[in-house]
Scaffold this active site. Sequence first.
Site, PDB file in Angstrom:
ATOM      1  N   SER A 109       5.152  -1.265  -2.860  1.00 14.71           N
ATOM      2  CA  SER A 109       4.579  -0.360  -3.859  1.00 14.71           C
ATOM      3  C   SER A 109       5.667   0.445  -4.566  1.00 14.71           C
ATOM      4  CB  SER A 109       3.547   0.539  -3.181  1.00 14.71           C
ATOM      5  OG  SER A 109       2.817   1.239  -4.139  1.00 14.71           O
ATOM      6  N   ASP A 256      -0.589  -0.807  -9.227  1.00 18.75           N
ATOM      7  CA  ASP A 256      -1.857  -0.164  -8.864  1.00 18.75           C
ATOM      8  C   ASP A 256      -1.869   1.313  -9.257  1.00 18.75           C
ATOM      9  OD1 ASP A 256      -0.075   0.625  -6.915  1.00 18.75           O
ATOM     10  OD2 ASP A 256      -1.248  -0.120  -5.217  1.00 18.75           O
TER      11      ASP A 256
HETATM   12 MG    MG Z   1       1.662   0.688  -5.812  1.00 14.98          MG
END
Ligand code: MG
Length: 462
Positions: A109, A256
Amino acid sequence: MAQGGSGSTSGLMVSVSGIRGRVGDALTPEVVSRYAAAFGAWSVAQGGSRAVVVGRDSRVSGAMFHHIVVGTLQLVGCDVIDIGMTTTPGCQLAVEHHHAAGGLMLSASHNPIEWNALKLIGSSGLFLEASEGLAMRELLETGIPYATWDHIGEVRSDADVASRHIEAVLAIPYVDVDAIRARRFKVALDCVRGAGATIMPALLERLGCEVVGMNMEPDGRFPREPEPIPDNLREFERFVASSGADIGFAVDPDVDRLALVSEEGRAVGEDYTLALAARLVLRHRTGPIVTNLSTSLLIDDVAREAGVEAVRAPVGEVNVAVRMRELNAPIGGEGNGGVILPEVHLGRDAPIGAALVLQLLVEEARPLSEIVASLPRYVIVKDKLNRPDASLDTVYSALRAAFSDAVVDTQDGLRLSWSDRWVHVRPSGTEPIVRVIAEGPDEGAARELVRRSREPLDALRS
Ligand code: MG
């Protein structure tokens, strides 16, 4: 060990939905292979499909770990659906599309370049819940059932993940593609050389935007800290201002999280992404907004404006997603730029966030800076301390006594709240630290809450 069977051993961060570590340090081929094997064996043992989706973001170490994971999954009898370089929401969507047993996403991430991670997705397309993660990890103790030579799984690839993802975003009923196209927005985009380049420019072009990008090469060589917080977006702010763009979108490496930069070249703060997306959605849908206990009060203001409830779940994407499913919430997510729209799927999704924000710009017919200025402004202050050896229960009791007029929430650590401020004290799920986060109408108020909340913690540690 931290709560919920999570913790850190020799630098490896283990959480319910995956593992994370520095490449070549805690994150070795052996560790990755063991967890991939346990996840694959557990997934097929659930009795449904034998297919497991494998994707990765653009990290330099991603391709190497990708080979290890694919081979390992074959040897526990999984049929691998290889989706190559992709986004975390894309991997979640691919699990649903293929009715797969699960998905394994290689991405740390927003963590720095030297990290990588396995993120484990269940057959529902959601990250593993606590009970699933524990059951899966039991195989690490009891032994992994490897396949014999005649039961080795097959591998096939799917190159259409991003195009299906784009179609799903464009099909959101209240995203008026023609109206957005008619505005011919100029959009600046910063993908921090992550996987954003695999979907964001194509999506924005379908929405009729003129895209000017920076850091679009998906080679994982992050030119700055990859978390899309304002401090890391200074160069992008200048880029937005000098390009004359209507808006700037910055995504994290696995896409995201979405952060917004106004047409004036100011990063508005990642709390505003979900607040603005929710404001748009609640014009077209009704129901509660679900977010986590550390998300800004902006969400409460947006909920009040729409006449709906703001509901808070424990920190962790899956906790928010599960509560959204229970409450049939039309919108939810996290204050870190993570927008979840169940009409498409129950995962944080930056492409969806971008489309919703462009639709809001169409409907409000005024610049982003003016829309942001119409919302209240709060200040969040974050602090962290080494975790004391003793139980935190005495800390929680002391805080409840010291703040006896507060509304108390004990779902995840202790959160004390008032109408215009709150403080949240919780042990990290992945590191031996305690986080203290406070929000108030100004920095002084937030700092004061952090200071007073530290007192019983400091007393316990001295
Ligand atoms: Mg992420």
